[in-house]
Write an enzyme that holds these catalytic residues in place. Structure first.
Site, short mmCIF file in Angstrom:
data_model
loop_
_atom_site.label_atom_id
_atom_site.label_comp_id
_atom_site.label_asym_id
_atom_site.label_seq_id
_atom_site.Cartn_x
_atom_site.Cartn_y
_atom_site.Cartn_z
N GLU A 117 -30.54 -2.94 41.85
CA GLU A 117 -29.99 -1.96 40.90
C GLU A 117 -30.33 -0.60 41.49
O GLU A 117 -31.50 -0.21 41.53
CB GLU A 117 -30.66 -2.07 39.53
CG GLU A 117 -30.71 -3.46 38.92
CD GLU A 117 -29.38 -3.98 38.43
OE1 GLU A 117 -28.44 -3.18 38.38
OE2 GLU A 117 -29.29 -5.17 38.14
N CYS A 156 -31.13 5.03 34.67
CA CYS A 156 -30.12 4.64 35.65
C CYS A 156 -28.76 4.50 34.99
O CYS A 156 -27.73 4.51 35.66
CB CYS A 156 -30.51 3.35 36.36
SG CYS A 156 -31.02 2.06 35.23
#
Lengths: 517, 517
Positions: free
Chosen positions: B254, B293
């Site tokens: 990620e 994020c």
């Protein structure tokens, strides 16, 4: 001599510069040439991204499936011609050639049917609607949509027909324009198939690059997918390629695989299950001259039964004529290239240093029907390992030819699974037993190490395709050394070419997006 | 000062050598130290492979789920203490801290429930039985089994609580022993959580390494999994790490994500949907000081409506006090580290060169309640891009702080999707519209570029968690630049830690393997 052309940006182009000669691996007679470069790959990618993306995007799964059906039909229509090319350029017997060509058509037909089943849509639901808020109003729904980019297929030399079709069936059904690159040495079958396919497909859907990859990877961008079948060495090069890293290109790898076969402690060699085991080992050694990524390389048999197994293998292998595969009396042809010939002989030598001879020495053979000194021939070789678990050359190096090694074990299912694991990840492994408890113990422990487990038993022996056959309905791809890839397996094969996305919002909006309410 | 210990091979060890100091990012006051090395990681891996593998392997999904429930309960029991650590070490407001800590507990609870649902088994069926032979006798069945290896979690500094829990919920439920490594700078929360968790878990199930990774990757082997959350730069290092390449270690990433938010052409800013849009943009800028994020980085609004949007954002952002997050009147704390502070300011400067100021200049701010010159503070910044599609600093570089950029578009859904795509792969993007046709066009075109699409509308506005919240039931992970990873999404989150295998054989044997007939 024929100069094979590539099919790029909607037309056939022969390239330029130095040339590579394709030969008949049995006789070394030249068959065709390819240019080593001179193609405008940047334009080819652009053509895929524009025309290909648009044309395939306008089609539903059902319509794409219909295209695949037309490709399968085209193979059937040119079957004899394709079989002849596989025999001449691949070192295939007619049986080997059918395995490649018919297998390709069968895989396309399977995905054609799947397309029909998926129907008049281009978005697939992944699972059921989910409630994510306090009430049913706030929902979630996972979907699959086609990736927006180019699918680049880099195929192995051993299956120029099936390899093209198994990857193409999935990428085209998913809706991704595809550039396919066969291995140069055996490209004749792929080339002819694409000649047949091109007029049947929308502009940009399929392009072909024959010859070296050259700058093929230099034009990769976000959204693209690379599906590779070949050696671990090339796979590592791909994994670290700057374009793949920089753009987060999705990469699927099918690489080396030290597939194992285990004879259960309950099985008599003269039983149906025992006969299946022997037939599968011999078939995997000799079919395609052992050049199948799914072939059995390592065999475990219950201690004390080795000599019976050796005798049975010697008996069956002794009758196999090796030579020019175009002859009807020949049961096994050469390996595909001079380079493979060298690699297989080197692999056998490495094995020989750690194992005992059972059959075929180190592969020397006098082929029938071939000019003296010509052709890339290796005879079938069986070796015996005293302590197979710790025989390093057996477990750490794939010999990609007609070679297998047999060793003893105490019959314990967990040990057998441990031996499968010792290959550090396989495409397939197999066990032969009619003892369900033994099979259950084996499967639970071995499954994490294989993409497919083939369970041979008396009940299915009569209709088994053997572990070496990759079926479109079952997953093809294994963990670890086998590359970690996932191809085929029905709808699972589409996942590589699609993006899974969670949709989050008003549940009635999500439902309407999937064609409901 | 406390020297944080790692929990390895069943005991707490402080390591040795040079030390790194953890500070309060608002005041720069030292809070704790970690040793930079001195851990026996080889033994830790061995402990995971032996004790951890055995202990977790003896449990069913239901039993592992019960363990996860006990971890969630432990968080609830120490909630105030954990919140205080997040405020002190993370620069979190109390609200930010709840988002991290409660989010972690909620995710563990979700996977606890999933474990109960999966029940008293350790093998999951993947799809239905398949006929692969001439008759129903010869069958296929895909299954998931836990991978045999170690799950190594490398977490980001922004979510020391949730990050630990969201990865751990999946790996432990799947049955993989786990070694978790938090980012050093904000490790206090993770460290305390593992202190709480360790007595509740079987030996070897969970280990913790605080401080630099050191040789953590050197002991990876076949079957292992690395799940990483962090920057693209570190991700590239991981992707090309020799141990990961050599052993075919599965890697989930990620990484950077330039999430977009699109205001639909039908939406009035004063409507419920318009209010949701503004609230989400402001929340994503300020919650965790923009260090999510999943936060909105890029905003498209219909041309001609920019000034209304700017005014509304100025209005809302103007009232936000920035300073020491332990104060009740402070709504936004500092970024987590000096390094992040520098990176965010540099990112704003790069953006500033290509955009116009709307709010907050280039991030200079005078924080409240902080010693002069101390703390890693950046004020909220809104920039305006004239031509957002071609504004390179906007689309190619993630500024990981309280910064967003707004630009106009003509209201076309395809253009909006193209703008999402211009981020080259996002974790999430969002669209705000009550026009179902517009939403359908947007979703079809944007879905391939995002792991999640959040569809804001009047019907769900009252109960929406916003696009910035990663829910355990929905996929977390995006294509391309976002890393190509897949976490969470209910059962989908287990896939990373399990192997999919096709079983092939007598259909009744396959059925019995899954507990049937």
């Amino acid at each position: 001599m024929q100069l094979l052309a590539s099919y790029l940006s909607g037309s056939w182009s022969q390239g330029s510069g130095a040339r590579t000669t394709l030969v008949n691996p049995a006789t070394e007679a030249p068959l065709a040439e390819v240019a080593n470069g001179g193609h405008d790959l940047e334009s080819a990618y652009r053509y895929a991204r524009t025309a290909g993306t648009l044309e395939l995007g306008n089609l539903t799964f059902a319509q794409r499936g219909a295209l695949l059906a037309s490709l399968a039909k085209a193979i059937h229509g040119a079957r004899e011609e394709l079989l002849a090319l596989a025999v001449a350029n691949g070192g295939n017997t007619r049986g080997d050639a059918k395995f490649d060509i018919d297998g390709g058509a069968m895989t396309l037909s399977y995905y054609a049917d799947l397309g029909a089943k998926l129907g008049a849509t281009s978005v697939l639901a992944d699972g059921e609607p989910i409630q994510v808020g306090r009430t049913a109003r706030m929902g979630g729904q996972h979907v699959w949509t086609r990736r927006r980019g180019v699918a680049v297929h880099i195929n192995a030399f051993n299956f120029p027909g099936w390899g093209l079709c198994e990857k193409l069936g999935c990428s085209l059904l998913a809706g991704m324009p595809t550039i396919s690159k066969p291995a140069t040495a055996t490209a004749l079958v792929t080339h002819r198939m694409v000649e047949l396919f091109a007029p049947l497909l929308p502009p940009g859907a399929l392009q072909l690059l024959v010859g070296p990859a050259g700058a093929l990877l230099e034009h990769l961008g976000p959204g693209d997918v690379v599906a590779f079948t070949g050696s671990s060495g090339t796979a590592s090069m791909l994994r670290t390629h700057s374009k793949i890293l920089d753009h987060g290109v999705r990469l699927n790898v099918e690489a080396d695989s030290l597939n194992a076969a285990i004879l259960g402690p309950d099985v008599d060699l003269t039983s149906e299950t025992g006969g299946l085991f022997l037939a599968d080992v011999v078939r995997d050694m000799t079919q395609k001259t052992g050049q199948k990524c799914t072939a059995i390389r390592r065999v475990l048999v219950p201690a004390g039964r080795e000599s019976d197994v050796f005798e049975a293998l010697r008996d069956r292998l002794g009758g196999i004529a090796v030579g020019d595969p175009s002859r009807e009396d020949v049961r096994m042809g050469p390996v595909a290239t001079a380079q493979q010939h060298e690699a297989v002989l080197a692999g056998i030598a490495r094995l020989a240093a750690a194992t005992e001879e059972v059959f075929g020495g180190t592969g020397q053979v006098t082929p029938v029907g071939v000019p003296a000194g010509k052709g890339f021939f290796v005879g079938p070789v069986v070796r015996a390992a005293e302590d197979p678990m710790w025989c390093e050359p057996l477990n750490d190096h794939e010999v990609f030819g007609p070679v297998t090694t047999v060793g003893p074990y105490d019959g314990d299912a967990e040990f057998a699974a441990e031996f499968v694991a010792r290959g550090h990840g396989c495409l397939v492994s197999s066990a032969y037993s009619d003892d369900r408890d033994w099979v259950a113990s084996f499967v639970t422990a071995a499954a994490p190490w294989a993409g497919r487990l083939y369970l041979g038993s008396s009940k299915m022996a009569a209709q088994s395709p053997g572990p070496g056959t990759a079926l479109p309905s079952l997953l093809h791809g294994g963990p670890g050394r086998a590359g970690g890839g996932q191809e085929l397996g029905g709808e699972r094969g589409l996942e590589l070419y699609m993006q899974r996305t969670a949709l989050e919002g008003d549940a009635s909006v999500l439902k309407s997006l999937l064609g409901g309410g």
